[in-house]
Design a protein around this motif. Structure first.
Motif, mmCIF file in Angstrom:
data_model
loop_
_atom_site.group_PDB
_atom_site.id
_atom_site.type_symbol
_atom_site.label_atom_id
_atom_site.label_comp_id
_atom_site.label_asym_id
_atom_site.label_seq_id
_atom_site.Cartn_x
_atom_site.Cartn_y
_atom_site.Cartn_z
ATOM 1 N N LEU A 15 0.859 -1.160 0.017
ATOM 2 C CA LEU A 15 0.012 0.057 -0.061
ATOM 3 C C LEU A 15 0.632 1.279 0.080
ATOM 4 C CD1 LEU A 15 -2.538 1.462 0.508
ATOM 5 C CD2 LEU A 15 -2.328 1.094 2.964
ATOM 6 N N GLN A 16 2.078 1.257 0.905
ATOM 7 C CA GLN A 16 2.758 2.427 0.806
ATOM 8 C C GLN A 16 3.697 2.629 -0.416
ATOM 9 O OE1 GLN A 16 3.396 4.860 3.600
ATOM 10 N NE2 GLN A 16 1.255 3.592 4.157
ATOM 11 N N VAL A 17 3.973 1.812 -0.902
ATOM 12 C CA VAL A 17 4.551 1.713 -2.501
ATOM 13 C C VAL A 17 3.502 2.604 -3.419
ATOM 14 C CG1 VAL A 17 5.343 0.366 -4.288
ATOM 15 C CG2 VAL A 17 6.367 -0.108 -2.217
ATOM 16 N N GLY A 18 2.527 1.872 -3.340
ATOM 17 C CA GLY A 18 1.329 2.611 -4.568
ATOM 18 C C GLY A 18 1.170 4.179 -4.120
ATOM 19 N N LEU A 19 0.945 4.262 -2.941
ATOM 20 C CA LEU A 19 0.722 5.745 -2.408
ATOM 21 C C LEU A 19 1.761 6.608 -2.606
ATOM 22 C CD1 LEU A 19 -1.242 5.103 1.109
ATOM 23 C CD2 LEU A 19 -2.161 5.866 -1.136
ATOM 24 N N ALA A 20 3.139 6.161 -2.448
ATOM 25 C CA ALA A 20 4.211 7.048 -2.774
ATOM 26 C C ALA A 20 4.489 7.175 -4.305
ATOM 27 C CB ALA A 20 5.617 6.465 -1.893
ATOM 28 N N THR A 21 4.563 6.020 -5.042
ATOM 29 C CA THR A 21 4.697 6.136 -6.546
ATOM 30 C C THR A 21 3.442 6.588 -7.344
ATOM 31 O OG1 THR A 21 4.425 3.846 -6.757
ATOM 32 C CG2 THR A 21 6.474 4.369 -6.032
ATOM 33 N N ARG A 22 2.448 6.136 -6.899
ATOM 34 C CA ARG A 22 1.383 6.672 -8.077
ATOM 35 C C ARG A 22 0.417 7.539 -7.149
ATOM 36 N NH1 ARG A 22 2.078 3.352 -12.142
ATOM 37 N NH2 ARG A 22 2.794 1.276 -11.969
ATOM 38 N N GLY A 23 0.450 7.798 -5.973
ATOM 39 C CA GLY A 23 -0.483 8.913 -5.356
ATOM 40 C C GLY A 23 -1.724 8.220 -5.058
ATOM 41 N N SER A 24 -1.908 6.844 -5.311
ATOM 42 C CA SER A 24 -3.273 6.355 -5.007
ATOM 43 C C SER A 24 -3.083 4.745 -4.560
ATOM 44 C CB SER A 24 -4.097 6.240 -6.474
ATOM 45 O OG SER A 24 -3.316 5.336 -7.357
ATOM 46 N N VAL A 25 -4.236 4.314 -3.941
ATOM 47 C CA VAL A 25 -4.068 2.976 -3.472
ATOM 48 C C VAL A 25 -3.975 2.038 -4.757
ATOM 49 C CG1 VAL A 25 -5.570 1.095 -2.351
ATOM 50 C CG2 VAL A 25 -5.559 3.415 -1.439
ATOM 51 N N PRO A 26 -3.005 0.901 -4.589
ATOM 52 C CA PRO A 26 -3.063 -0.077 -5.905
ATOM 53 C C PRO A 26 -4.291 -0.633 -6.289
ATOM 54 C CG PRO A 26 -0.981 -0.278 -4.270
ATOM 55 C CD PRO A 26 -2.173 0.733 -3.698
ATOM 56 N N GLU A 27 -4.433 -0.786 -7.528
ATOM 57 C CA GLU A 27 -5.836 -1.292 -7.721
ATOM 58 C C GLU A 27 -5.717 -2.829 -7.617
ATOM 59 O OE1 GLU A 27 -6.145 -0.839 -12.081
ATOM 60 O OE2 GLU A 27 -6.487 1.344 -11.761
ATOM 61 N N ASP A 28 -4.391 -3.395 -7.490
ATOM 62 C CA ASP A 28 -4.412 -4.942 -7.183
ATOM 63 C C ASP A 28 -4.296 -5.099 -5.953
ATOM 64 O OD1 ASP A 28 -1.907 -4.024 -7.082
ATOM 65 O OD2 ASP A 28 -0.880 -5.628 -8.440
ATOM 66 N N LEU A 29 -4.095 -4.134 -4.606
ATOM 67 C CA LEU A 29 -3.806 -4.524 -3.348
ATOM 68 C C LEU A 29 -4.787 -5.578 -2.822
ATOM 69 C CD1 LEU A 29 -2.435 -3.531 -0.893
ATOM 70 C CD2 LEU A 29 -4.172 -2.020 -0.426
ATOM 71 N N ALA A 30 -5.996 -5.765 -3.101
ATOM 72 C CA ALA A 30 -6.888 -6.760 -2.681
ATOM 73 C C ALA A 30 -6.509 -8.066 -3.248
ATOM 74 C CB ALA A 30 -8.217 -6.432 -2.937
ATOM 75 N N THR A 31 -5.987 -7.925 -4.266
ATOM 76 C CA THR A 31 -5.519 -9.357 -5.109
ATOM 77 C C THR A 31 -4.034 -9.768 -4.158
ATOM 78 O OG1 THR A 31 -6.412 -8.727 -7.029
ATOM 79 C CG2 THR A 31 -4.720 -10.663 -6.940
ATOM 80 N N PHE A 32 -3.193 -8.790 -4.276
ATOM 81 C CA PHE A 32 -1.963 -9.072 -3.503
ATOM 82 C C PHE A 32 -2.060 -9.866 -2.008
ATOM 83 C CE2 PHE A 32 1.282 -7.600 -0.693
ATOM 84 C CZ PHE A 32 2.443 -7.962 -1.190
ATOM 85 N N ALA A 33 -3.060 -9.019 -1.245
ATOM 86 C CA ALA A 33 -3.216 -9.246 0.113
ATOM 87 C C ALA A 33 -3.858 -10.723 0.465
ATOM 88 C CB ALA A 33 -4.001 -8.121 1.100
ATOM 89 N N GLY A 34 -4.851 -10.887 -0.564
ATOM 90 C CA GLY A 34 -5.658 -12.212 -0.712
ATOM 91 C C GLY A 34 -4.633 -13.027 -1.146
ATOM 92 N N LEU A 35 -4.028 -13.272 -2.068
ATOM 93 C CA LEU A 35 -3.159 -14.322 -2.368
ATOM 94 C C LEU A 35 -2.109 -14.836 -1.445
ATOM 95 C CD1 LEU A 35 -2.391 -13.618 -6.114
ATOM 96 C CD2 LEU A 35 -3.502 -15.621 -5.275
ATOM 97 N N LEU A 36 -1.485 -13.437 -0.728
ATOM 98 C CA LEU A 36 -0.600 -13.600 0.440
ATOM 99 C C LEU A 36 -1.386 -14.342 1.544
ATOM 100 C CD1 LEU A 36 2.400 -13.305 0.751
ATOM 101 C CD2 LEU A 36 1.790 -11.177 2.073
#
Length: 436
Positions: free
Chosen positions: A32-53
């Motif tokens: 989440l922090q990477v997405g906010l810092a580099t793109r200024g928004s919550v990553p679109e695939d954050l739920a997928t990332f967290a769900g798979l992990l």
């Protein structure tokens, strides 16, 4: 009644499940922090990332409740947390390289695929291997398999040379590093061989200056291990793998015999072999030049074989300071292989010295729990095997971090569970399953 309750594994497994929550959370928060810092928004695939992990963690936990209810409670959460941190940094570097043509760039979705593949391999081991003592029957088979895996990259047609090292094989669309799996085979062989010949190696010999030296004929296995490690270094131009394999044998030999003489002999053979090769093989000599004279303009500007990678990593760590620049706020992409060989300097830049120490402490705990597992096993083969597998993780971390910080020459190894690389993830998940 209290005694029966104390022996039941259900309470410990619930504790392990609770530990998985912050383990998954660490990776998801970093992403989440990477997405906010580099793109200024919550990553679109954050739920997928967290769900798979989370799915990997929960399925592994369920299999452990079924197949190994008394397994260690801490190792799996540590591995999940390390996987999450590694995936976040790989994603961060991938975003920074979007408009650059970098052959070493890795898509985080590809790395997540390898996490799943590694977890499936671990689950297979947990289900198929009912008793670790079964592996002792395959002592010599493991040796042959290990040697074949080491030699596979030299087979014409499937072997690949990347960055001067001949360590990879091509299997369809995938490239694998067989040496990662070979280290498991050698651990099984060393454990089986040493538990059988432990008395001979321990009792026979003469004392010289207070140190019991082994008989010449008992030196055969250690000479063979030394020759194999130097042979790998010469034929495939890889320093890290050679040190890892030989160090594994020396550590297991010391645990089996408790004789300091073996460690001294092993250290002398290692130093002698590396010095001999460094003086006669240009590739290894260049690695030592980079290690000793990294900031020399002549070495820095040398092409190929310059010290640009290691110097860039050092400046990145310096830029991070004590607390780091923050996720997505540094410049790790300026360092070659910032998501693999040099992922530690990348993390040091954005998380600082404090963050890297926290990650290294996770590895210390992981290795300690592995050693604790070895202490708790009653049979000699199991003790040696668990000790060897835990030592593999610890030594590989030392080689990688030591190379990145110029404590030792830089090698081509990757941080277990953290860095980009499918072969390493696969092998280390299997090691985790064996320990569990």
């Amino acid at each position: 009644m209290a005694t029966i309750e104390a022996l039941t594994p259900s309470r410990s497994r619930w504790r392990a499940l609770l530990l998985l929550i912050p383990a998954v959370g660490i990776g998801a928060f970093a992403y989440l922090q990477v997405g906010l810092a580099t793109r200024g928004s919550v990553p679109e695939d954050l739920a997928t990332f967290a769900g798979l992990l989370a799915a990997v963690a929960l399925v592994m936990h369920g299999v452990l409740r079924w197949r190994a209810p008394y397994a260690d409670q801490i190792m799996l959460p540590l591995v999940i947390a390390l996987n999450g941190i590694g995936l976040a940094m790989i994603a961060r570097v991938h975003i920074a390289l979007e408009n650059r043509d970098a052959s070493w760039d890795v898509d985080p979705s590809r790395q997540m695929m390898w996490v799943v593949v590694g977890a499936v391999a671990a689950i297979t081991v947990l289900i198929a291997l009912r008793d670790h003592r079964t592996l002792r029957r395959y002592t010599w088979t493991a040796l042959i398999a290990g040697l074949i895996l080491l030699l596979l990259p030299m087979v014409p047609g499937i072997g690949m040379t990347i960055n001067g090292s001949q360590l990879w094989v091509r299997v369809g669309p995938l490239s694998l590093q067989p040496a990662e799996l070979a280290k498991i085979c050698f651990a099984v062989f060393f454990a089986g061989y040493l538990v059988t010949h432990r008395d001979t190696l321990t009792l026979a010999g003469r004392k010289v200056l207070g140190i019991t030296l082994p008989r010449l004929r008992d030196l055969g296995p250690i000479i063979l291990a030394w020759a194999v490690s130097v042979g790998v270094l010469l034929s495939q131009r890889e320093l890290g793998t050679s040190i890892l394999l030989f160090g594994l044998f020396i550590a297991m030999l010391y645990v089996a015999t408790e004789r300091l003489s073996w460690v001294i002999i092993g250290a002398l053979l290692t130093l002698g072999g590396v010095a001999l090769v460094a003086m006669n093989v240009g590739y290894v000599g260049a690695r030592f030049d980079v290690w000793l004279h990294a900031l020399s303009p002549e070495i820095y500007n040398r092409n190929p074989g310059g010290s640009g990678q290691i110097v860039s990593g050092l400046f990145g760590m310096a830029n991070g300071g004590l607390f780091g620049t923050g996720w997505g706020e540094g410049f790790p992409q300026l360092t070659y292989s910032a998501n693999a060989d040099m992922i530690v300097p990348s993390l040091a830049e954005e998380l600082g010295l404090v963050g890297v120490i926290a990650i290294l402490l996770m590895y210390v705990i992981l290795a300690q729990r592995g050693m604790r597992t070895a202490i708790g096993i009653r049979d000699g083969f199991g003790k040696l095997l668990a000790c060897g597998l835990a030592f593999i993780l610890a030594l590989q971390c030392f080689i990688v971090v030591g190379g990145a910080t110029r404590v030792i020459p830089l090698s081509g190894l990757t941080m277990p569970f953290l860095a980009a690389g499918g072969s390493s993830l696969l092998a280390n998940w299997i090691i985790l399953a064996l320990l569990l």
